[in-house]
Design an enzyme around this catalytic site. Sequence first.
Site, short mmCIF file in Angstrom:
data_model
loop_
_atom_site.label_atom_id
_atom_site.label_comp_id
_atom_site.label_asym_id
_atom_site.label_seq_id
_atom_site.Cartn_x
_atom_site.Cartn_y
_atom_site.Cartn_z
N GLU A 136 0.86 -1.21 0.00
CA GLU A 136 0.00 0.00 0.00
C GLU A 136 0.88 1.24 0.00
O GLU A 136 2.09 1.14 0.29
CB GLU A 136 -0.87 -0.01 1.26
CG GLU A 136 -1.77 -1.22 1.31
CD GLU A 136 -2.76 -1.18 2.45
OE1 GLU A 136 -2.71 -0.25 3.27
OE2 GLU A 136 -3.59 -2.11 2.50
N SER A 141 7.48 -3.05 3.15
CA SER A 141 8.20 -4.06 3.94
C SER A 141 7.41 -4.39 5.20
O SER A 141 7.37 -5.54 5.64
CB SER A 141 9.57 -3.53 4.36
OG SER A 141 10.28 -3.03 3.27
N ILE A 166 1.24 -3.25 -7.84
CA ILE A 166 0.75 -4.63 -7.96
C ILE A 166 1.06 -5.19 -9.36
O ILE A 166 0.46 -4.77 -10.36
CB ILE A 166 -0.76 -4.72 -7.63
CG1 ILE A 166 -1.04 -4.08 -6.26
CG2 ILE A 166 -1.25 -6.17 -7.69
CD1 ILE A 166 -0.19 -4.62 -5.09
N ARG A 281 35.23 -6.82 -30.56
CA ARG A 281 35.65 -5.41 -30.60
C ARG A 281 37.17 -5.30 -30.53
O ARG A 281 37.80 -5.94 -29.68
CB ARG A 281 35.01 -4.68 -29.41
CG ARG A 281 35.49 -3.29 -29.19
CD ARG A 281 34.80 -2.32 -30.11
NE ARG A 281 35.18 -0.95 -29.82
CZ ARG A 281 34.75 0.09 -30.52
NH1 ARG A 281 33.93 -0.10 -31.53
NH2 ARG A 281 35.13 1.31 -30.21
N GLN A 292 44.14 -7.93 -20.22
CA GLN A 292 43.94 -8.68 -18.98
C GLN A 292 42.83 -8.09 -18.11
O GLN A 292 42.09 -8.82 -17.45
CB GLN A 292 45.25 -8.74 -18.19
CG GLN A 292 45.22 -9.85 -17.17
CD GLN A 292 46.52 -9.95 -16.41
OE1 GLN A 292 47.02 -8.97 -15.90
NE2 GLN A 292 47.07 -11.14 -16.34
N HIS A 351 31.28 -2.60 -22.85
CA HIS A 351 30.73 -2.06 -24.11
C HIS A 351 31.15 -0.61 -24.36
O HIS A 351 30.74 -0.02 -25.36
CB HIS A 351 29.20 -2.14 -24.11
CG HIS A 351 28.66 -3.48 -24.50
ND1 HIS A 351 28.69 -4.58 -23.66
CD2 HIS A 351 28.07 -3.91 -25.64
CE1 HIS A 351 28.13 -5.61 -24.27
NE2 HIS A 351 27.75 -5.24 -25.48
N GLY A 353 31.24 3.20 -24.82
CA GLY A 353 30.16 4.15 -25.09
C GLY A 353 28.86 3.47 -25.47
O GLY A 353 27.77 3.92 -25.12
N GLU A 376 9.53 -8.64 -3.52
CA GLU A 376 9.58 -9.94 -2.81
C GLU A 376 10.42 -9.80 -1.54
O GLU A 376 11.11 -10.73 -1.13
CB GLU A 376 10.24 -10.96 -3.74
CG GLU A 376 9.49 -12.25 -3.94
CD GLU A 376 8.08 -12.02 -4.34
OE1 GLU A 376 7.80 -11.67 -5.50
OE2 GLU A 376 7.23 -12.21 -3.47
#
Length: 396
Positions: A136, A141, A166, A281, A292, A351, A353, A376
């Site tokens: 609500e 919690s 919900i 890449r 490394q 990745h 940019g 949950e």
Amino acid sequence: MPTLNPRPTDYQIKITPEHEAVRQVARELAKKEIEAKVKEIEKNNSIPPEINKRLAEAGFFGITISEKHGGAGGDALMLALITEEISRVCPACSTILGGTFLVSEPLQTHATEEQKQRYLRPLAKGEKIGAHAMTEPAAGSDVAGIQTSAKPVGDKWTINGRKIFITNGDKADIFLVFARTQPPPSPDKRIQGITALIVEKGTEGFTVGGKINTIGLRGSQPSELIFNDAKVPKENILGHEGEGAYIALETYDRARIGVAAQGVGIAQAAYEQAAAYAANRKAFGNRLLEFQQIQFKLAEMAMNIHAARLLTYWAASLRDQGKEFVEAASMAKVFSTETAEKAALTAMMIHGGYGVSTEVPVERLLRDSQIIKTYEGTNDIQRLTIARKLIKELTG
Ligand SMILES: Cc1cc2nc3c(=O)[nH]c(=O)nc-3n(C[C@H](O)[C@H](O)[C@H](O)COP(=O)(O)OP(=O)(O)OC[C@H]3O[C@@H](n4cnc5c(N)ncnc54)[C@H](O)[C@@H]3O)c2cc1C
């Protein structure tokens, strides 16, 4: 689950050929029926109904429901494997299953035979969707703090109040709604006096309000529910009057394994994308994979993902063996969802940019990971649960 003196047998994860078969079906379904639609789901913030249909046809809604009530009679590990595979491609799509499980699971445990035939069977078959309504505006919690009330009037319960966040609120046919039916007997027993009520879509006085736009899990935006003198028959109580919060907490313990599996799926997707990018890449004449620092990042991701997966399968397997699983489920939830977050961030870094471009799907994984840390039971609350168990063990 002892932490001071654990036994090797506490760590048995029982995997059968049926588990692998179910996982394969889920993987293929995600590839064939969902993967190509993910961009559209993100763009439109909506999951096409055909996906529900495919999940239903595969029997996934009823995987843990008994065959007598329209399900497959499978176990928690099967559901975790399905959730992991669907989440690897589309975590939002897995929430349709997870949100429905939050209704079908307590129905399976607490419903009368009549309620099972009327409500559980269509949920198990995926003909109807479920939504679990506890949170609500002023209580998340702190479940005992809910203010929605249900009062007996004649042969009905009259419900008043508001629920927010919900999942499946906009899609569901059957809602499990938690309302206070009695004042708490004492300040330390606030958890008592809450009742679980089954509310059907279209009930007079019950409306689904607006959707709440969240940063991730686009397509699965939760909704607000409004109860304004909504009336449901007296027999729509699930379990016993005043004991609804116990039903809810038991349900979250079980559903948390599914959230852990969502985390594993997201983390796996992040790893796969990062590894593929690093292999292709080039920078300074080398593939990224040859640096490394990139190798270390991939190694770190791999270690965490395997650990998250093991924790998740372990928690599911403990439950399936009828052993104490709650602490393991909390650990799996925290570790997997935080692994998903870290893996998504690392994949974005790898990745460069492109990692922050909304054209490349990797940033979505970071947004999705934020939500699974919250619902949950937030990860803070899980740490509390784990710590309580540890203290109990330490102090006897
Ligand atoms: C996308 C989405 C879907 C959801 N789906 C559903 C659903 O289907 N059904 C449903 O009922 N609810 C649902 N929820 C609600 C979700 O369960 C709550 O948001 C969650 O339980 C946290 O509650 P809250 O938002 O009120 O935060 P609060 O409880 O107010 O917490 C705020 C912060 O304080 C921390 N905190 C609170 N209490 C303590 C404590 N005792 N110790 C330490 N830290 C604490 C929390 O960890 C958090 O960081 C959903 C939420 C989201 C975002």
